[in-house]
Structures are given as C-alpha cells and as structure tokens.
Design a protein around this motif. Sequence first.
Motif, PDB file in Angstrom:
ATOM      1  N   PRO A 123      27.971  20.985  44.845  1.00 32.69           N
ATOM      2  CA  PRO A 123      29.415  21.114  44.623  1.00 32.69           C
ATOM      3  C   PRO A 123      29.776  20.683  43.207  1.00 32.69           C
ATOM      4  CG  PRO A 123      28.908  19.743  46.536  1.00 32.69           C
ATOM      5  CD  PRO A 123      27.654  19.884  45.748  1.00 32.69           C
ATOM      6  N   ASP A 124      31.007  20.974  42.811  1.00 30.03           N
ATOM      7  CA  ASP A 124      31.508  20.509  41.519  1.00 30.03           C
ATOM      8  C   ASP A 124      32.062  19.091  41.618  1.00 30.03           C
ATOM      9  OD1 ASP A 124      31.247  23.057  39.891  1.00 30.03           O
ATOM     10  OD2 ASP A 124      32.437  23.753  41.595  1.00 30.03           O
ATOM     11  N   ILE A 125      32.627  18.771  42.782  1.00 32.87           N
ATOM     12  CA  ILE A 125      33.211  17.455  43.024  1.00 32.87           C
ATOM     13  C   ILE A 125      32.867  17.054  44.458  1.00 32.87           C
ATOM     14  CG2 ILE A 125      35.351  16.109  43.175  1.00 32.87           C
ATOM     15  CD1 ILE A 125      36.609  18.091  41.192  1.00 32.87           C
ATOM     16  N   ILE A 126      32.504  15.788  44.645  1.00 29.21           N
ATOM     17  CA  ILE A 126      32.223  15.259  45.987  1.00 29.21           C
ATOM     18  C   ILE A 126      33.091  14.029  46.212  1.00 29.21           C
ATOM     19  CG2 ILE A 126      30.468  14.391  47.581  1.00 29.21           C
ATOM     20  CD1 ILE A 126      28.342  15.666  45.840  1.00 29.21           C
ATOM     21  N   THR A 127      33.695  13.938  47.394  1.00 27.36           N
ATOM     22  CA  THR A 127      34.419  12.719  47.764  1.00 27.36           C
ATOM     23  C   THR A 127      33.626  11.975  48.822  1.00 27.36           C
ATOM     24  OG1 THR A 127      35.733  13.851  49.471  1.00 27.36           O
ATOM     25  CG2 THR A 127      36.660  13.744  47.243  1.00 27.36           C
ATOM     26  N   ILE A 128      33.530  10.651  48.664  1.00 26.06           N
ATOM     27  CA  ILE A 128      32.812   9.808  49.618  1.00 26.06           C
ATOM     28  C   ILE A 128      33.635   8.550  49.884  1.00 26.06           C
ATOM     29  CG2 ILE A 128      30.476  10.627  49.128  1.00 26.06           C
ATOM     30  CD1 ILE A 128      30.135   8.333  47.167  1.00 26.06           C
ATOM     31  N   ALA A 129      33.416   7.953  51.049  1.00 26.72           N
ATOM     32  CA  ALA A 129      34.084   6.691  51.414  1.00 26.72           C
ATOM     33  C   ALA A 129      33.354   6.136  52.639  1.00 26.72           C
ATOM     34  CB  ALA A 129      35.568   6.917  51.677  1.00 26.72           C
ATOM     35  N   LYS A 130      34.061   5.557  53.568  1.00 23.83           N
ATOM     36  CA  LYS A 130      33.554   5.068  54.839  1.00 23.83           C
ATOM     37  C   LYS A 130      32.179   4.409  54.701  1.00 23.83           C
ATOM     38  CE  LYS A 130      36.417   8.276  57.531  1.00 23.83           C
ATOM     39  NZ  LYS A 130      37.424   7.326  57.987  1.00 23.83           N
ATOM     40  N   GLY A 131      31.084   5.126  54.963  1.00 24.74           N
ATOM     41  CA  GLY A 131      29.752   4.539  54.882  1.00 24.74           C
ATOM     42  C   GLY A 131      29.361   4.077  53.497  1.00 24.74           C
ATOM     43  N   LEU A 132      30.089   4.499  52.480  1.00 25.92           N
ATOM     44  CA  LEU A 132      29.807   4.056  51.111  1.00 25.92           C
ATOM     45  C   LEU A 132      29.842   2.539  51.011  1.00 25.92           C
ATOM     46  CD1 LEU A 132      29.487   4.627  48.030  1.00 25.92           C
ATOM     47  CD2 LEU A 132      31.980   4.781  47.931  1.00 25.92           C
ATOM     48  N   GLY A 133      30.832   1.914  51.615  1.00 22.46           N
ATOM     49  CA  GLY A 133      30.948   0.456  51.583  1.00 22.46           C
ATOM     50  C   GLY A 133      30.691  -0.185  52.928  1.00 22.46           C
ATOM     51  N   ALA A 134      30.437   0.648  53.950  1.00 19.01           N
ATOM     52  CA  ALA A 134      30.089   0.175  55.299  1.00 19.01           C
ATOM     53  C   ALA A 134      31.155  -0.728  55.905  1.00 19.01           C
ATOM     54  CB  ALA A 134      28.734  -0.540  55.278  1.00 19.01           C
TER      55      ALA A 134
END
Length: 442
Positions: free
Chosen positions: A264-275
Amino acid sequence: MSAILHRVLDAPLPTVVKGEGPYLYDSDGKRYYDACGGAAVSCLGHNHPKVTEAIREQVGKIAFAHTSFFTNEPAEKLAEHLLDRAPEGFGRGAVMFLGSGSEAMEAALKLSLQYWREMGRPHKTKFISRDKSYHGNSLGALAVSGHIVRREPYRDVLMDVGRIPACYAYREKLPGETDIAYGRRVADVLGDEINRLGAENVAAFVAETVSGATLGCVAAVEGYFKRIREICDQYDVLLIADEVMCGMGRCGTLFAVENEGVCPDIITIAKGLGAGYQPIAATIATEKVTSALRDGTGGLAHGHTYMSHAVACAGCLAVLETFEEENLLEAVQQLGCELEGNLRNAFGQHAHVGDIRGRGLFWGIEFVRDIESKQPFSRDFKLAERFKARAMEAGLMCYPGTGGADGTNGDHLLLAPTFIATRKQLGDVVSICAEVLEDCLQ
C-alpha cells in the motif's frame, strides 16, 4: 450512578482491578479469560514485565515534550523498527505516531490530500471505500466507514465518499464462481467507481486488509488486493490499508498485507501496536508519499499535541521487541491453526453457524437462522448482545458484532486471543463459546 458517560448509560459494569497474562479480575474477585483482547488490543496479555518496565523507565526520564520543539529517542527507534519491517516496496518512508486508530485514519486521509497538493493536483479530493467496513469514530474516519449503525447519527454531516462492495465471499460469491473470478469481479468495481467520480478527482481508496468488527474477520479472496493495486496504479489513486485491528502480528505476520503480496501507499496501525499498555497508533507512508512532502513544502500539514509520546513509544517498542524475542509471530501461526481446528470441530456442522473464517489469531463465526438460505437472525433476537452477556457470566470475554448480513441484521462472533495463549486455553475458549451459543439459542 457513574459520573462517566459510558457506552451504555443504564447498564452497570464490573470494575476491573487487575490483569495477569490472559486474565482480568474484577473488584469482586471474579476472573475473566480475555479471548478478544478487548478489541484485538491486548495481544501480549496483561502486565507483561518487559513492557511495564520499559514504561516505568521512560517515565523516569521524560514523559512528554511537544514535537514542535523536540524529537525523542523511543519514537525515533520505533519508527526505524517499523520501517525496517515494512512490506516490500515501501522504501524509506516515514511514520506518524498518534493516539488512536481513528486519529491514524484521519491522518492518512489528510496525508493523501496533502500528497496530491504537493504533486500539483489539488483537485484530487475524493475517497472511495467499501460497504460494511469500519475505519474509526472521528468524522473523517466515520465518513469512509461503511458501518451503517455507527454512521447513522452523523450521516448529515459526513463527507460524501464513493463506495464499492466488500470482498465478502460467503454472502456475495455467485454459485459456481471461483474465488479468483469473484475477487476479480468485485475488485473491478473500483475502476467503475473511479470512472464515475472521475480519476482526476479521486485521492485514495481505503480498505481493511482483513475486515474487523463490522463483518468479523473476513479476509479477501486470493488475488483481490493484487487487482486492487493494479487499478489504483492504473488510475493514479493512493491505496490506504487499514490494519488498525488486523495488523501487528494478529494475522501471523507483522503487517497483515504481507499475506496479499502488495504494498500500500499508506498503512494505519494501532491496537496490537501498543498491546493496550499505552494509547498509541501510527500512520506509515511510503517513500513515494513522503518524498513529495520533502521535495515540496517541506512540512506536514497535520499535528496533535501527543504525537510521538515518549512513554507510549517506549512501551510500544518493548511490545514489538517481545514479538521477536519470544517468536510470537510463529506462535500466532501455530496457535491460529489450533484455534481454527477447534472452531471447525465445534461449529463446522452446527445448524446455526454459516461461516468460520479468519487468519492467525483473528477468527470469526457467522451465525444464521438457516444454513441453506443464509438467512440471519432478526435483530430483535439480539443474539450478539445475549452471547456477550452470557459469556461474561461464564468468565469469558469475546467480541460479538451485528449487521454483517445487510447492515442491520446478521450476528457474528470475533475471537482475538493473546499471542501467549496455550492450546488448552484455546480449547476451553471454544468449549465455552459452544455452551454459550446453545444457551442463547434455547
């Protein structure tokens, strides 16, 4: 009466007082097995010593310094860690650290708009997304979401967004149609929608790599995202992959899109990123996108007070290091096979389970009134709500959802256990779910 504006104002909640591994304990001493990570968040369980120690240590150094004045070491290290492991073709992009998945999606939308302004094409302002999707609860993120119930109170103020069908083979694949043919057919609708809006006006297409709460762990069929990438390239449209729920190891690879063979050109992440140890999310952009900003105005037209929060980034870096030190991505793949087997043994022939789907430790069960017609239970039956309540009584936290069939009707169960789960615990989870379902159906 609580002074908090809870999600449901007239339903008292137990008070959580302690977490240990995959368990949470309330103020009455009752223990709950967390089989959903809250909302696919607590991938390391609760009170992991490496993560809590990293947070304590960083608090003792510096907790906060505004990013208009300083950068900080945990944020810089975390950005490098993610970019070093980004999907093939990403290049030397850049990362924004934010506070929630909704913030990450807002940042992704704004970043794509800025990219086209920097490229001298400011008229590219339209977004396209999918039906039955969810991208966040802020207004921009909600606008690109296809979750009818969550959109409804705000629909009059949401921006107009192009829409195409979800890749939802269980309900939408035609009789006799192969997965490859189905994926091509539904992906090609993106080209039709781009042409309807005018390619010169479309900034980006937004999609969950694996559908989360709205449909319950629906992965695209083989070849779907490769065709989506081709169409985005053909019409000069950015591809934004929402991995807020399905990313960061949840599907067995750090980025869920690694399973699709596209970048992808852009990816959004959260949740499991910081657990769950600190509020944190990220928007990651390719070198193609970030180079346009560096070569253009030289700045980011976006910001939040708590961007790159040092304590949050330190905790998050410890989470990702733990993935590698404890070989947890491999564990997710192995335990995911175990969980799938348990689910298919327990529900594969069940008269009211229409579909079992997922990847890694991200699995969904779709409930139906009738297997042959795939008719959902009526919303008045409130199967999802009753399932959650009775599971909590049994000491099990799970994540039922509604609306998958037509936006209103249709119940599913989402399971997202910790990466440190044991095989016995996964077996117990499925056994309890089977008992709860029978109880609810009586």
